[in-house]
Motif scaffolding. Structure first.
Motif, PDB file in Angstrom:
ATOM      1  N   CYS A  35      -2.055  -2.796  -3.607  1.00  0.00           N
ATOM      2  CA  CYS A  35      -1.776  -3.757  -4.671  1.00  0.00           C
ATOM      3  C   CYS A  35      -1.598  -5.127  -4.040  1.00  0.00           C
ATOM      4  O   CYS A  35      -1.035  -5.239  -2.958  1.00  0.00           O
TER       5      CYS A  35
ATOM      6  N   GLU B 288      -3.307   3.350  -1.796  1.00  0.00           N
ATOM      7  CA  GLU B 288      -3.281   2.701  -3.109  1.00  0.00           C
ATOM      8  C   GLU B 288      -2.757   1.280  -2.947  1.00  0.00           C
ATOM      9  O   GLU B 288      -1.552   1.038  -2.994  1.00  0.00           O
TER      10      GLU B 288
ATOM     11  N   HIS C 102     -10.082   5.912   0.040  1.00  0.00           N
ATOM     12  CA  HIS C 102      -9.999   7.273   0.584  1.00  0.00           C
ATOM     13  C   HIS C 102     -10.360   7.246   2.063  1.00  0.00           C
ATOM     14  O   HIS C 102     -11.422   6.731   2.436  1.00  0.00           O
TER      15      HIS C 102
ATOM     16  N   PRO D 105      -8.330   2.725  -5.264  1.00  0.00           N
ATOM     17  CA  PRO D 105      -7.819   3.488  -4.123  1.00  0.00           C
ATOM     18  C   PRO D 105      -8.861   3.558  -3.007  1.00  0.00           C
ATOM     19  O   PRO D 105     -10.067   3.530  -3.268  1.00  0.00           O
TER      20      PRO D 105
ATOM     21  N   ILE E 184       0.833  -1.197   0.000  1.00  0.00           N
ATOM     22  CA  ILE E 184       0.000   0.000   0.000  1.00  0.00           C
ATOM     23  C   ILE E 184       0.870   1.250   0.000  1.00  0.00           C
ATOM     24  O   ILE E 184       1.674   1.462   0.886  1.00  0.00           O
ATOM     25  N   CYS E 185       0.656   2.082  -0.996  1.00  0.00           N
ATOM     26  CA  CYS E 185       1.299   3.387  -1.072  1.00  0.00           C
ATOM     27  C   CYS E 185       0.312   4.406  -0.488  1.00  0.00           C
ATOM     28  O   CYS E 185      -0.891   4.323  -0.732  1.00  0.00           O
TER      29      CYS E 185
ATOM     30  N   ARG F 165       5.104   4.030   2.380  1.00  0.00           N
ATOM     31  CA  ARG F 165       4.448   2.730   2.239  1.00  0.00           C
ATOM     32  C   ARG F 165       4.013   2.219   3.611  1.00  0.00           C
ATOM     33  O   ARG F 165       4.697   2.402   4.599  1.00  0.00           O
TER      34      ARG F 165
ATOM     35  N   ARG G 269      -5.072   8.960   0.546  1.00  0.00           N
ATOM     36  CA  ARG G 269      -5.508   7.958  -0.416  1.00  0.00           C
ATOM     37  C   ARG G 269      -4.562   6.766  -0.275  1.00  0.00           C
ATOM     38  O   ARG G 269      -3.343   6.911  -0.424  1.00  0.00           O
TER      39      ARG G 269
ATOM     40  N   CYS H 166      -3.082  -3.744  -8.983  1.00  0.00           N
ATOM     41  CA  CYS H 166      -3.510  -2.588  -8.194  1.00  0.00           C
ATOM     42  C   CYS H 166      -5.029  -2.594  -8.050  1.00  0.00           C
ATOM     43  O   CYS H 166      -5.754  -2.862  -9.012  1.00  0.00           O
TER      44      CYS H 166
ATOM     45  N   SER I  97      -1.030  15.676  -3.328  1.00  0.00           N
ATOM     46  CA  SER I  97      -0.681  14.549  -4.204  1.00  0.00           C
ATOM     47  C   SER I  97       0.714  13.997  -3.914  1.00  0.00           C
ATOM     48  O   SER I  97       1.270  13.253  -4.722  1.00  0.00           O
TER      49      SER I  97
END
Length: 116
Positions: free
Chosen positions: A65, A63, A75, A73, A19-20, A32, A61, A70, A27
Motif C-alpha cells: 500500500c 500486499e 506473488h 498483490p 507491505i503486509c 510487515r 503474497r 492498496c 493464508s
C-alpha cells in the motif's frame, strides 16, 4: 558506508507498514516488511508467526500500500535466511528465490514509488 551496506547486492528501501506478508498455503499473515529490495526483505513478525525453516522456499503474497491505496498483490517465492527475537516480535530476513517477470516489474514500480 557501514560493512552491512557494502554487502548488499541491491539498495534497500524502508517500507515499514507499507507491505503486509501473507503465507499463500495457509493464508496466515506473517507480519510487515521493514525494508525491501529487489533481492529480498526484512520482516517484523509476531513471535507466534510460523516463518518456516531457514533454507526452505515459501510461496508468499506481498500486499503493498502507498499513501493508503492498496496495490495489486505481488506473488513471490522467498527463503528464510535468518531470524532473531526482538521483544514480543521476531525480525527475519527473506531472500527472493523465484520472481516472475511480472513480480519483478511490480516490485520495481513499488520501490520507485517509495523513493518519491
Amino acid at each position: 558506508m557501514s560493512a552491512p551496506d557494502e554487502r548488499r547486492a541491491h539498495p534497500r528501501s524502508v517500507a515499514s507498514s507499507y507491505i503486509c506478508v501473507v503465507h499463500v498455503a495457509t493464508s496466515a499473515v506473517l507480519g510487515r516488511v521493514e525494508d525491501i529490495s529487489i533481492g529480498g526483505f526484512r520482516l517484523r513478525a509476531v513471535a507466534a508467526a510460523d516463518l518456516g525453516t531457514a533454507g526452505q522456499d515459501r510461496s508468499l503474497r506481498l500486499e503493498p500500500c502507498i499513501q493508503g491505496a492498496c496495490l495489486a498483490p505481488i506473488h513471490v517465492v522467498a527463503c528464510l535466511r535468518w531470524q532473531r527475537p526482538d521483544a514480543e516480535l521476531v525480525v527475519a530476513g527473506f531472500e527472493f528465490t523465484r520472481l516472475s517477470h511480472a513480480a519483478v516489474l511490480q516490485l520495481d514500480a513499488f520501490l520507485q514509488a517509495l523513493r518519491h
